[in-house]
Design an enzyme around this catalytic site. Structure first.
Site: not given
Length: 376
Positions: A17-18, A22, A111, A210
């Site tokens: 869960m970022s 989404d 990543c 990021c």
């Protein structure tokens, strides 16, 4: 015949869960399907405040809080896992080294390969989880013989299979993409999040890199590699200007060249080549960006290794179109020829091969062959 890989029994699922909409909806759908879901947010920086702030990134303190709130609403356990050292070594340092060598890397693809589906999946399996769930838009298909394939999302506008082309069949066997076979717009995904009571429903999508807090890639590299003045030259070798570090340029770049002398034909010039050996950037007309073949290394296959030459479509950028190619594995390297010349291909980028919607595999572009100019 193949079918979308829908598990026939409840699984223990680790949902990455970022903090975005989404991944939150993906975790909610997995839980609603009856799986035993645990949410996890990956702490990818020893100092998260040095990453993007607000809604632009995916690695901030704010994002971890958004992910925790979403997990609470879904009703699943939630943890934060510290993978900052792995992320620094496998993604950030790789990014810097690639630019220093004159190549253009894709950190999101790296990543996925090294963090989300290597470090994270390995840890998940060791803890007894059956699968890792993410909010990527792609589809895993189960064949009659038990093998799995990675396919494009049902909605090409949202397809993210390009950045997942590094996954092998073993990793696909433990991957879950609940959003991949959904023909909905992003607005509908946001509406679903709102119906579920998820506060991230209106959170903007993350963009850019990021770990570059202000979005200034050239400044980020200069801070770590130092300024190194060199020449900007044309195809004949004539000096047109200077730069403060060849690493700050990418093949196909047009803006920011700071060339005082205009081209003879008055048309824009583009970066054609970057030579870290002599710290030189070569520029020229757009037509000189055309290539008709390339060599790619470090191939990774989403299933069986292809044998002999084959005809495929290829994607060269995360949001790029497809090109028809022939490709063959020769002595461990992928030799690719384009049916029609393509423009602005940079060493360091990934090429992902497709057979229809199926992802065949990916490799890292090592060198290109410039197309022969068409006689007028």
């Amino acid at each position: 015949m193949t079918d979308t890989a829908q598990p026939t029994r409840p699984l223990r699922v680790l949902a990455a869960m970022s903090g975005g909409v989404d991944s939150a909806v993906a975790a909610a759908r997995a839980a609603e399907a009856g799986h035993d879901v645990t949410g996890v947010h990956l702490a990818l920086s020893a100092n998260p405040q040095s990453f993007r702030t607000g809604a632009r990134g995916c690695c901030t303190i704010e994002d971890s809080r958004d992910a925790r709130r979403a997990a609470d609403v879904i009703g699943i356990p939630f943890y934060v896992w510290d993978l900052a050292d792995r992320f620094r070594e496998d993604v950030v340092e790789d990014f810097i080294a690639e630019y220093e060598a004159g190549r253009t890397p894709n950190p999101c693809l790296r990543c996925n390969e090294k963090i989300k589906f290597a470090a994270l999946l390995d840890k998940a399996l060791a803890l007894g989880f059956d699968a890792v769930c993410t909010g990527h838009y792609a589809t895993v298909v189960l064949n009659d013989d038990g093998t799995r394939e990675l396919h494009r999302a049902s909605d090409m506008a949202k397809d993210q299979s390009y950045v997942l082309g590094v996954l092998d069949e073993k990793q696909l066997a433990h991957a879950m993409f609940p959003l991949g076979d959904t023909l909905t717009t992003k607005d509908e995904i946001r509406a679903e999040a709102e119906r579920r009571g998820l506060a991230v429903a209106k959170k903007p999508d993350s963009h850019d890199i990021c770990f570059i807090a202000d979005g200034d890639t050239q400044g980020f590299l200069a801070d770590r590699l130092g300024k190194a003045e060199g020449d900007i030259v044309d195809e004949s070798g004539a000096k047109l200007g200077t730069h403060e570090g060849a690493y700050g340029y990418t093949i196909g770049q047009r803006k920011g060249l700071r060339i005082g002398t205009p081209a003879a034909d008055g048309k824009p010039r583009y970066v054609l080549d970057i030579s870290p050996v002599n710290n030189t950037v070569t520029v020229g007309p757009a037509a000189s960006l055309d290539v008709d073949a390339l060599t790619a290394i470090k191939p990774r296959w989403c299933g069986a290794v292809p044998t002999g030459p084959g005809t495929y479509t290829a994607q060269l950028r995360a949001h790029g179109g497809e090109s028809e190619v022939t490709a063959e594995l020769v002595d461990g390297s992928l030799q690719v020829t384009f049916t029609e010349p393509v423009r602005g291909v940079a060493p360091g980028q990934a090429i992902v091969l497709y057979d229809g919607t199926r992802v065949v595999g990916s490799a890292t572009i090592a060198s290109t062959v410039r197309a022969t100019p068409t006689a007028v």
